[in-house]
Design a protein around this motif. Structure first.
Motif, PDB file in Angstrom:
ATOM      1  N   TRP A 283      -0.757  -4.559 -13.994  1.00 45.92           N
ATOM      2  CA  TRP A 283      -1.101  -3.559 -12.981  1.00 45.92           C
ATOM      3  C   TRP A 283      -1.546  -4.199 -11.676  1.00 45.92           C
ATOM      4  CZ3 TRP A 283       0.463   1.255 -13.520  1.00 45.92           C
ATOM      5  CH2 TRP A 283       0.832   1.667 -14.800  1.00 45.92           C
ATOM      6  N   GLY A 284      -2.122  -5.402 -11.759  1.00 48.14           N
ATOM      7  CA  GLY A 284      -2.438  -6.133 -10.538  1.00 48.14           C
ATOM      8  C   GLY A 284      -1.175  -6.526  -9.799  1.00 48.14           C
ATOM      9  N   CYS A 285      -0.170  -6.974 -10.542  1.00 50.35           N
ATOM     10  CA  CYS A 285       1.111  -7.349  -9.926  1.00 50.35           C
ATOM     11  C   CYS A 285       1.787  -6.125  -9.316  1.00 50.35           C
ATOM     12  CB  CYS A 285       2.008  -7.990 -10.991  1.00 50.35           C
ATOM     13  SG  CYS A 285       3.541  -8.692 -10.362  1.00 50.35           S
ATOM     14  N   LEU A 286       1.716  -4.985 -10.002  1.00 46.21           N
ATOM     15  CA  LEU A 286       2.319  -3.758  -9.472  1.00 46.21           C
ATOM     16  C   LEU A 286       1.620  -3.317  -8.194  1.00 46.21           C
ATOM     17  CD1 LEU A 286       4.351  -1.476  -9.797  1.00 46.21           C
ATOM     18  CD2 LEU A 286       2.704  -0.293 -11.263  1.00 46.21           C
ATOM     19  N   VAL A 287       0.288  -3.386  -8.178  1.00 44.88           N
ATOM     20  CA  VAL A 287      -0.464  -3.044  -6.964  1.00 44.88           C
ATOM     21  C   VAL A 287      -0.083  -3.994  -5.826  1.00 44.88           C
ATOM     22  CG1 VAL A 287      -2.770  -3.002  -5.914  1.00 44.88           C
ATOM     23  CG2 VAL A 287      -2.401  -1.975  -8.165  1.00 44.88           C
ATOM     24  N   GLY A 288       0.066  -5.278  -6.139  1.00 41.28           N
ATOM     25  CA  GLY A 288       0.482  -6.237  -5.127  1.00 41.28           C
ATOM     26  C   GLY A 288       1.858  -5.914  -4.567  1.00 41.28           C
ATOM     27  N   ALA A 289       2.784  -5.519  -5.451  1.00 43.97           N
ATOM     28  CA  ALA A 289       4.128  -5.155  -4.997  1.00 43.97           C
ATOM     29  C   ALA A 289       4.086  -3.931  -4.086  1.00 43.97           C
ATOM     30  CB  ALA A 289       5.034  -4.897  -6.198  1.00 43.97           C
TER      31      ALA A 289
ATOM     32  N   ALA B  24      -7.328  -3.282  -9.194  1.00 43.86           N
ATOM     33  CA  ALA B  24      -6.745  -2.880  -7.915  1.00 43.86           C
ATOM     34  C   ALA B  24      -7.125  -3.853  -6.798  1.00 43.86           C
ATOM     35  CB  ALA B  24      -7.198  -1.466  -7.559  1.00 43.86           C
ATOM     36  N   ILE B  25      -8.390  -4.262  -6.759  1.00 42.19           N
ATOM     37  CA  ILE B  25      -8.834  -5.191  -5.712  1.00 42.19           C
ATOM     38  C   ILE B  25      -8.108  -6.531  -5.843  1.00 42.19           C
ATOM     39  CG2 ILE B  25     -10.793  -6.532  -4.849  1.00 42.19           C
ATOM     40  CD1 ILE B  25     -12.596  -4.177  -5.576  1.00 42.19           C
ATOM     41  N   SER B  26      -8.011  -7.045  -7.064  1.00 43.48           N
ATOM     42  CA  SER B  26      -7.315  -8.317  -7.249  1.00 43.48           C
ATOM     43  C   SER B  26      -5.829  -8.168  -6.929  1.00 43.48           C
ATOM     44  CB  SER B  26      -7.497  -8.825  -8.684  1.00 43.48           C
ATOM     45  OG  SER B  26      -6.851  -7.988  -9.625  1.00 43.48           O
ATOM     46  N   GLY B  27      -5.262  -6.984  -7.223  1.00 45.24           N
ATOM     47  CA  GLY B  27      -3.853  -6.756  -6.911  1.00 45.24           C
ATOM     48  C   GLY B  27      -3.578  -6.787  -5.420  1.00 45.24           C
ATOM     49  N   VAL B  28      -4.442  -6.116  -4.652  1.00 49.35           N
ATOM     50  CA  VAL B  28      -4.255  -6.085  -3.197  1.00 49.35           C
ATOM     51  C   VAL B  28      -4.503  -7.457  -2.576  1.00 49.35           C
ATOM     52  CG1 VAL B  28      -5.160  -5.144  -1.035  1.00 49.35           C
ATOM     53  CG2 VAL B  28      -4.798  -3.629  -2.993  1.00 49.35           C
ATOM     54  N   LEU B  29      -5.624  -8.079  -2.956  1.00 48.68           N
ATOM     55  CA  LEU B  29      -6.025  -9.330  -2.297  1.00 48.68           C
ATOM     56  C   LEU B  29      -5.265 -10.546  -2.792  1.00 48.68           C
ATOM     57  CD1 LEU B  29      -9.907  -8.877  -2.085  1.00 48.68           C
ATOM     58  CD2 LEU B  29      -8.192  -8.525  -0.295  1.00 48.68           C
TER      59      LEU B  29
ATOM     60  N   LEU C  78       7.035 -10.516  -6.466  1.00 47.83           N
ATOM     61  CA  LEU C  78       6.185  -9.559  -7.167  1.00 47.83           C
ATOM     62  C   LEU C  78       7.003  -8.510  -7.918  1.00 47.83           C
ATOM     63  CD1 LEU C  78       3.412  -9.130  -4.471  1.00 47.83           C
ATOM     64  CD2 LEU C  78       3.109 -10.109  -6.747  1.00 47.83           C
ATOM     65  N   LEU C  79       8.131  -8.084  -7.343  1.00 45.93           N
ATOM     66  CA  LEU C  79       8.985  -7.125  -8.040  1.00 45.93           C
ATOM     67  C   LEU C  79       9.554  -7.743  -9.315  1.00 45.93           C
ATOM     68  CD1 LEU C  79      10.937  -5.456  -5.084  1.00 45.93           C
ATOM     69  CD2 LEU C  79       9.166  -4.412  -6.522  1.00 45.93           C
ATOM     70  N   ALA C  80       9.997  -8.987  -9.228  1.00 37.42           N
ATOM     71  CA  ALA C  80      10.507  -9.671 -10.421  1.00 37.42           C
ATOM     72  C   ALA C  80       9.407  -9.814 -11.463  1.00 37.42           C
ATOM     73  CB  ALA C  80      11.074 -11.041 -10.040  1.00 37.42           C
ATOM     74  N   GLY C  81       8.203 -10.144 -11.002  1.00 36.63           N
ATOM     75  CA  GLY C  81       7.084 -10.283 -11.925  1.00 36.63           C
ATOM     76  C   GLY C  81       6.694  -8.959 -12.558  1.00 36.63           C
TER      77      GLY C  81
ATOM     78  N   ALA D 190     -11.707 -13.996  -3.580  1.00 37.04           N
ATOM     79  CA  ALA D 190     -12.200 -12.640  -3.804  1.00 37.04           C
ATOM     80  C   ALA D 190     -11.425 -11.949  -4.916  1.00 37.04           C
ATOM     81  CB  ALA D 190     -12.099 -11.827  -2.509  1.00 37.04           C
ATOM     82  N   GLY D 191     -10.120 -12.199  -4.988  1.00 42.85           N
ATOM     83  CA  GLY D 191      -9.304 -11.596  -6.038  1.00 42.85           C
ATOM     84  C   GLY D 191      -9.697 -12.071  -7.423  1.00 42.85           C
ATOM     85  N   VAL D 192      -9.976 -13.370  -7.553  1.00 45.60           N
ATOM     86  CA  VAL D 192     -10.382 -13.923  -8.849  1.00 45.60           C
ATOM     87  C   VAL D 192     -11.718 -13.327  -9.293  1.00 45.60           C
ATOM     88  CG1 VAL D 192     -11.155 -16.022 -10.027  1.00 45.60           C
ATOM     89  CG2 VAL D 192      -9.101 -16.075  -8.606  1.00 45.60           C
ATOM     90  N   VAL D 193     -12.667 -13.275  -8.374  1.00 41.34           N
ATOM     91  CA  VAL D 193     -13.998 -12.755  -8.710  1.00 41.34           C
ATOM     92  C   VAL D 193     -13.927 -11.264  -9.049  1.00 41.34           C
ATOM     93  CG1 VAL D 193     -16.323 -12.329  -7.803  1.00 41.34           C
ATOM     94  CG2 VAL D 193     -15.181 -14.511  -7.354  1.00 41.34           C
TER      95      VAL D 193
END
Length: 310
Positions: free
Chosen positions: A186-192, A72-77, A44-47, A166-169
């Motif tokens: 921003w989803g990738c950043l939230v995931g990281a 944010a929800i898709s980033g976390v999930l 995720l950091l590389a992405g 859930a993330g896709v929806v």
């Protein structure tokens, strides 16, 4: 002559499926040297760095406030929870069991999309998903070996499928007001950020990992994450979540082919048959009925683009 938006979307979906299939080959190498959480964080950091650089070049800023919640929800999930628990789950069960459980994800997407987003469920989509799921089950059974399974592993793979769906929806509505690049970045950043508790493990693993494993982790971040998640978002913005979920059933077939070409893992007849079923189901789910109601240009929306061209 410029390509039509529908063909560009179809091309974007194809890029996504191919790169996500290639991720399974790279995870074989990186996963041997990096713990599940560390691998997810490094990827995720590389992405995020790759996507951030592209955003700077394109001068794309924050997504509109209306897109924050879904992003944010898709980033976390999807970016965070899904990647960690899938990496962990695949260490607890054999590849066949993991494939069987995780491939309920597109079915969950269709159910949630119909319930929460009002996605249409035409007969061809349902039939295609049924055929593809049968193919995924066939591939999974043929891959099941002596690796064993555990209740924990099955639960983790089920959790991964649920987080993915859930993330896709959640991501779909965000794409109505933000660009695919903004939502993905921003989803990738939230995931990281979600995976930051694994930072210490990542540093320790990176100090001892072979160069090949680290390169595979970086590849996962740049291509199957930064590029493929962006092309996914581009295509998702132009069709329904249900149809995009059905498209991912091509991944098991491509994984079988890539494992054969790059890892020398010769598939059996049952595995090949399952792969063919997966591809046949995707073709059916994305086909159009010959009798379609005319749609005027003034009333056409992204969701009304024919599935075969989206």
């Amino acid at each position: 002559m410029n390509a039509s938006p529908s063909r560009l979307a179809a091309g974007a979906a194809t890029v996504t499926v191919v790169l996500w299939a290639s991720a399974f080959v790279s995870i074989r190498s990186a996963g041997a040297a990096y713990a599940p959480g560390a691998l997810a964080l490094g990827r995720l950091l590389a992405g995020a760095l790759t996507l951030g650089a592209i955003c700077l070049v394109r001068r794309e800023g924050l997504p509109p406030r209306s897109a924050w919640r879904g992003t944010a929800i898709s980033g976390v999930l999807w970016f965070g929870v899904y990647m960690v628990v899938l990496n962990w789950g695949e260490r607890q069960v054999d590849a066949g069991t993991a494939a069987l459980v995780v491939n309920i994800g597109p079915v969950l997407i269709a159910l949630l999309g119909s319930r929460l987003l009002g996605d249409a469920m035409p007969p061809r989509l349902l039939a295609g998903m049924a055929v593809s799921f049968a193919g995924a089950v066939t591939v999974g059974l043929s891959m099941s070996g002596d690796g064993g399974s555990s209740v924990l592993g099955v639960v983790l793979c089920l959790l991964a499928a649920m987080a993915y769906a859930a993330g896709v929806v959640a991501q779909k509505p965000a794409l109505g007001s933000a660009s695919p690049l903004q939502v993905t970045t921003w989803g990738c950043l939230v995931g990281a950020l979600t995976c930051l508790p694994f930072a210490g493990q990542l540093v320790r693993d990176a100090a001892h990992a072979p160069v090949s494993a680290t390169l595979n982790m970086l590849y996962l971040g740049v291509f199957p994450t930064a590029l493929a998640f962006t092309t996914w978002a581009y295509a998702l913005a132009r069709t329904t979540a249900s149809r995009m979920g059905a498209t991912t059933y091509a991944v098991p077939a491509l994984v079988v082919l890539m494992s054969w070409l790059f890892l020398g893992e010769v598939p059996g007849l049952l595995t090949l048959a399952g792969g063919v079923l997966c591809l046949a189901g995707v073709a059916v789910s994305r086909s159009r009925s010959r009798r379609t109601a005319p749609v005027t240009a003034a009333t056409t929306t992204p969701e009304q683009v024919p599935a075969a061209e989206s």
